[in-house]
Scaffold this motif. Structure first.
Motif, short mmCIF file in Angstrom:
data_model
loop_
_atom_site.label_atom_id
_atom_site.label_comp_id
_atom_site.label_asym_id
_atom_site.label_seq_id
_atom_site.Cartn_x
_atom_site.Cartn_y
_atom_site.Cartn_z
N GLY A 10 -12.96 -22.73 -37.82
CA GLY A 10 -13.15 -22.05 -38.93
C GLY A 10 -11.96 -21.66 -39.58
O GLY A 10 -10.55 -21.90 -39.08
N TRP A 11 -11.83 -20.76 -40.65
CA TRP A 11 -10.63 -20.25 -41.25
C TRP A 11 -10.15 -19.02 -40.58
O TRP A 11 -11.08 -18.07 -39.77
CB TRP A 11 -11.05 -19.64 -42.49
N ILE A 12 -8.77 -18.79 -40.49
CA ILE A 12 -7.95 -17.80 -40.04
C ILE A 12 -7.42 -16.83 -40.94
O ILE A 12 -6.85 -17.72 -42.07
CB ILE A 12 -7.16 -18.05 -38.74
N GLU A 13 -7.02 -15.72 -40.85
CA GLU A 13 -6.17 -14.86 -41.81
C GLU A 13 -4.87 -14.73 -41.59
O GLU A 13 -4.48 -15.00 -40.37
CB GLU A 13 -6.98 -13.42 -41.73
N ARG A 14 -4.16 -14.90 -42.47
CA ARG A 14 -2.56 -14.89 -42.29
C ARG A 14 -2.10 -13.92 -43.46
O ARG A 14 -2.65 -13.92 -44.51
CB ARG A 14 -2.05 -16.08 -42.59
N LEU A 15 -1.18 -13.01 -43.07
CA LEU A 15 -0.46 -11.95 -43.67
C LEU A 15 0.99 -12.24 -43.71
O LEU A 15 1.49 -12.60 -42.76
CB LEU A 15 -0.82 -10.59 -43.10
N HIS A 54 14.90 -11.10 -45.08
CA HIS A 54 13.89 -11.52 -44.12
C HIS A 54 12.63 -11.87 -44.66
O HIS A 54 12.03 -11.04 -45.50
CB HIS A 54 13.95 -10.67 -43.02
N LYS A 55 11.87 -12.55 -44.00
CA LYS A 55 10.21 -12.78 -44.27
C LYS A 55 9.68 -12.68 -42.75
O LYS A 55 10.02 -13.38 -41.76
CB LYS A 55 10.02 -14.26 -44.76
N PHE A 56 8.34 -11.88 -42.76
CA PHE A 56 7.56 -11.73 -41.69
C PHE A 56 6.11 -12.14 -41.88
O PHE A 56 5.54 -12.12 -42.88
CB PHE A 56 7.47 -10.20 -41.38
N ILE A 57 5.83 -13.16 -40.92
CA ILE A 57 4.44 -13.65 -41.10
C ILE A 57 3.61 -13.27 -39.96
O ILE A 57 4.13 -13.35 -38.66
CB ILE A 57 4.44 -15.01 -41.07
N TYR A 58 2.40 -12.62 -39.96
CA TYR A 58 1.37 -12.39 -38.93
C TYR A 58 0.16 -12.94 -39.06
O TYR A 58 -0.48 -13.29 -39.88
CB TYR A 58 1.33 -10.62 -39.04
N THR A 59 -0.22 -13.47 -37.90
CA THR A 59 -1.59 -14.04 -37.75
C THR A 59 -2.24 -13.27 -36.59
O THR A 59 -2.18 -13.29 -35.30
CB THR A 59 -1.46 -15.74 -37.21
N PRO A 60 -3.23 -12.49 -37.30
CA PRO A 60 -4.02 -11.40 -36.60
C PRO A 60 -4.73 -12.20 -35.26
O PRO A 60 -4.72 -11.52 -34.07
CB PRO A 60 -4.97 -10.66 -37.44
N SER A 61 -5.51 -13.20 -35.67
CA SER A 61 -6.32 -13.72 -34.61
C SER A 61 -5.52 -14.25 -33.36
O SER A 61 -6.20 -14.34 -32.33
CB SER A 61 -7.24 -14.78 -35.14
N ASP A 91 9.43 -5.11 -35.88
CA ASP A 91 8.89 -3.76 -35.71
C ASP A 91 8.42 -3.21 -37.31
O ASP A 91 7.45 -2.87 -37.45
CB ASP A 91 9.16 -2.95 -34.73
N LYS A 92 9.59 -3.07 -37.86
CA LYS A 92 9.53 -2.26 -39.10
C LYS A 92 8.73 -3.10 -40.14
O LYS A 92 7.94 -2.48 -40.78
CB LYS A 92 11.05 -2.13 -39.69
N MET A 93 8.89 -4.42 -40.10
CA MET A 93 7.98 -5.09 -41.00
C MET A 93 6.78 -5.45 -40.88
O MET A 93 5.84 -5.25 -41.70
CB MET A 93 8.72 -6.58 -41.46
N ALA A 94 6.49 -5.31 -39.32
CA ALA A 94 4.95 -5.55 -39.18
C ALA A 94 4.45 -4.18 -39.47
O ALA A 94 3.03 -4.12 -39.95
CB ALA A 94 5.07 -5.60 -37.49
N LYS A 95 5.11 -2.80 -39.29
CA LYS A 95 4.40 -1.53 -39.58
C LYS A 95 4.08 -1.39 -41.04
O LYS A 95 3.18 -1.05 -41.75
CB LYS A 95 5.18 -0.44 -39.16
#
Length: 251
Positions: free
Chosen positions: A160-165, A172-179, A207-211
């Motif tokens: 299935g599909w997964i979310e990315r932010l 800098h570039k920060f990428i987060y994949t919650p699942s 940490d700063k970019m994640a928050k």
């Protein structure tokens, strides 16, 4: 087509032959270059037509795109499942002709397509009420973080599909994949092709970019008004086919 199908089948099994990747990507890039050449020719014909009809004597022209294309830079073809620059970095060109001619200027900060409308309104000296979803005018650029999101991400081995932010800052570039609880941090000044994940090395920046990304996501979810398509079944079917409504992750 055979190469593309073989590549897709090997990707499904997570056993892709590097030689097949090289052959397939060379073929697809040459096809893509032909499409770009065709578009360039058609665009030239359009400009000639506009000039012949006198439209360019007083005209503003905006050229941009909705997305780029992946050629296996990060193990994926097409567009949509990732938030790397090969997909999300697009051209944005605003120019004027004749009476609407503009002085040359290059904006060296991240901009978004939502900046187009405020920019055109300022060029035309037209006032407009503020709107939270609008960006700033590029005639008055300012450094602001750029947030990205896709609900249609994919991952080998995941169904299935997964979310990315993602969050793009000045450097800098920060990428987060919650699942997957996966964090990726790239120093765009030294690594523009996003190949070296520095999330564990530059923990303070991560940490700063994640928050900041989490705060933006929470605010966005709380303010999302939703979309109403009415009772037009044909329109709803089109939107569902394009992946905007219905199904897992549709939005």
């Amino acid at each position: 087509q055979e190469i593309v199908e073989r590549l897709a089948s090997q990707r499904e099994a997570d056993m892709v032959d590097p030689a097949l990747i090289e052959e397939g990507m060379d073929l697809l890039r040459r096809r893509y270059d032909r499409e770009v050449a065709y578009l360039d020719k058609a665009f030239g014909e359009l400009m000639t037509l506009l000039e012949d009809h006198g439209i360019l004597e007083n005209a503003l022209l905006v050229v941009t795109s909705d997305h780029g294309e992946e050629f296996y830079e990060h193990g994926k073809l097409s567009h949509g499942p990732h938030l790397y620059d090969e997909t999300v970095r697009v051209p944005l060109w605003i120019t004027g002709y004749g009476k609407a001619a503009l002085p040359p200027k290059t904006i060296h900060i991240p901009a978004e397509n939502k900046n187009v409308l405020p920019t055109l309104l300022q060029i035309l000296d037209m006032t407009h009420p503020p709107h939270p979803s609008w960006g700033f005018s590029l005639l008055n650029p300012r450094q602001e973080p750029t947030f990205l999101q896709t609900w249609h991400g994919t991952e080998p081995g995941s169904a299935g599909w997964i979310e990315r932010l993602a969050l793009v800052g000045a450097e800098h570039k920060f990428i987060y994949t919650p699942s997957l609880d996966r964090q990726e941090l790239f120093d765009l000044s030294e690594d523009p092709f996003e190949q070296v994940n520095r999330a564990s090395h530059d923990s303070e920046i991560t940490d700063k970019m994640a928050k900041a990304l989490a705060a933006w996501n929470q605010q966005t979810l709380s303010e999302a008004p939703g979309v109403t398509l009415g009772e037009n079944a044909e329109v709803q079917a089109w939107m569902a086919e394009l992946g905007y409504v219905g199904g897992e992750g549709g939005n």
